[in-house]
Design an enzyme around this catalytic site. Sequence first.
Site, PDB file in Angstrom:
ATOM      1  N   LYS A   1      10.074   7.244 -11.568  1.00 37.70           N
ATOM      2  CA  LYS A   1      10.387   7.106 -10.123  1.00 37.70           C
ATOM      3  C   LYS A   1      11.067   8.242  -9.798  1.00 37.70           C
ATOM      4  CE  LYS A   1       9.329   5.017  -6.480  1.00 37.70           C
ATOM      5  NZ  LYS A   1       7.918   4.790  -5.848  1.00 37.70           N
TER       6      LYS A   1
ATOM      7  N   TYR B   1      19.324  -2.968 -17.722  1.00 38.98           N
ATOM      8  CA  TYR B   1      19.546  -4.130 -18.734  1.00 38.98           C
ATOM      9  C   TYR B   1      20.930  -4.015 -19.147  1.00 38.98           C
ATOM     10  CZ  TYR B   1      14.730  -5.899 -19.059  1.00 38.98           C
ATOM     11  OH  TYR B   1      13.444  -6.551 -18.986  1.00 38.98           O
TER      12      TYR B   1
ATOM     13  N   ASP C   1       4.752   3.359  -9.779  1.00 39.25           N
ATOM     14  CA  ASP C   1       3.936   2.614  -8.888  1.00 39.25           C
ATOM     15  C   ASP C   1       2.337   3.035  -9.121  1.00 39.25           C
ATOM     16  OD1 ASP C   1       4.682   4.774  -7.854  1.00 39.25           O
ATOM     17  OD2 ASP C   1       4.873   4.314  -5.752  1.00 39.25           O
TER      18      ASP C   1
ATOM     19  N   ASP D   1       3.867  -6.141 -19.538  1.00 42.65           N
ATOM     20  CA  ASP D   1       3.398  -7.672 -19.318  1.00 42.65           C
ATOM     21  C   ASP D   1       1.856  -7.276 -18.544  1.00 42.65           C
ATOM     22  OD1 ASP D   1       5.526  -9.252 -20.007  1.00 42.65           O
ATOM     23  OD2 ASP D   1       5.154 -10.483 -18.220  1.00 42.65           O
TER      24      ASP D   1
HETATM   25  C1  IPM Z   1      10.359  -8.642 -23.216  1.00 47.08           C
HETATM   26  C2  IPM Z   1      11.169  -9.991 -22.277  1.00 47.08           C
HETATM   27  C3  IPM Z   1      12.676  -9.847 -22.405  1.00 47.08           C
HETATM   28  C4  IPM Z   1      12.928  -8.459 -21.671  1.00 47.08           C
HETATM   29  C5  IPM Z   1      13.379 -11.240 -21.655  1.00 47.08           C
HETATM   30  C6  IPM Z   1      12.886 -12.338 -22.413  1.00 47.08           C
HETATM   31  C7  IPM Z   1      14.652 -10.789 -21.689  1.00 47.08           C
HETATM   32  O1  IPM Z   1      10.611 -10.075 -21.099  1.00 47.08           O
HETATM   33  O2  IPM Z   1      10.543  -8.738 -24.326  1.00 47.08           O
HETATM   34  O3  IPM Z   1       9.870  -7.984 -22.431  1.00 47.08           O
HETATM   35  O4  IPM Z   1      13.080  -8.662 -20.453  1.00 47.08           O
HETATM   36  O5  IPM Z   1      13.053  -7.699 -22.231  1.00 47.08           O
HETATM   37 MG    MG Z   2       8.994  -8.682 -20.819  1.00 43.33          MG
END
Ligand code: IPM
Ligand code: MG
Length: 353
Positions: free
Chosen positions: A187, A142, A219, A247
């Site tokens: 990984k 990031y 994975d 997620d």
């Molecule tokens: C999260 C989101 C963010 C990330 C996005 C909106 C930049 O997906 O907080 O998980 O990737 O960190």
């Molecule tokens: Mg996210």
Amino acid sequence: MKLHIAVLAGDGIGPEISVQGVRAMEAVCRKFGHEVTFTEALCGAAAIDAVGDPFPAETLEICRQADAVLFSAVGDPKFDNNPAAKVRPEQGLLAMRKQLGLFANIRPVQTFDCLVHKSPLKDELVSGADFVCIRELTGGMYFGEKKEGDDYAYDTNAYSRAEVERILRVAYDYAMRRRCHLTVVDKANVLASSRLWRRVAQEMAPQYPDVTTDYMYVDNAAMRMIQDPRFFDVMVTENTFGDILTDEGSCITGSMGLLPSASTGESTPVFEPIHGSWPQAKGQNIANPLAQILSVAMLFEYFNLAEEGRLVREAVDASLAANVRTPEIQVAGGAHYGTREVGDWIVEYINKK
Ligand code: IPM
Ligand code: MG
């Protein structure tokens, strides 16, 4: 206690759920005699539209002055399909994380008994699953060096020993307070950065003899989360893996609208739902405010206000039990409750306690 909260409602459904989080917080503070004040600040697409910057200096200052930030969501489709856009709402979120030094993102994945059937996984797999993902939040791809050319692009996944150590410390502290089981997700069979993570974890593990530390490739972890989510207690991982796995984790519960998170580090902590801005639902009064309201519970708990946190959680559980639920988790034939109505019910519950 005196609490000063910066409120960053952001985009999409953000402002609607933000209001309900603020109201729940006010109600609990009133009950327990805490003095709470709120200052709103711009971020995301709303801030780009207003001042051309997704995380303006004024917002940073308001966050720095506050005891905590109650954040909602950022993102707007008008930027999503435009790779040429110079500024994006998400940059506001990343700038906030970096500038406040929020290196530890705590994302609990908890199931609610009455919602187990909403999970895409079988009830018997999900029932009782309860783990926390600790995601490193200010390093890795990031924020590493990037190049974005027409025919060639890269992102760098860099970590220093100090960055790895401090997040592992947070993870071990959580594991000690829970079931004493830490899974380090990496990984290391392929990536140099992961091998650093694993080396540092192996060095630190003996300092925590009560904790069982195990190591899992990402994975494999993605698979294990679906096959056997109850295996996990605390997992810790780098920024990108954590983004993806959380997620996935949110699906286990059955609705993304239920999961809060905390981001902590060097400066003001931030509490936010893990879901996004859901622009399609904006202004429709259908978004689930529970993840935002549970973020308020995490906020109280951060300040060691355990009773206050418990009351918020109790109110949320009671609303679910009473079938006061937004459409995505409502029972067949159940009455319609919108964002506001669920918030009203929860505030009333708290007031009556
Ligand atoms: C999260 C989101 C963010 C990330 C996005 C909106 C930049 O997906 O907080 O998980 O990737 O960190
Ligand atoms: Mg996210």
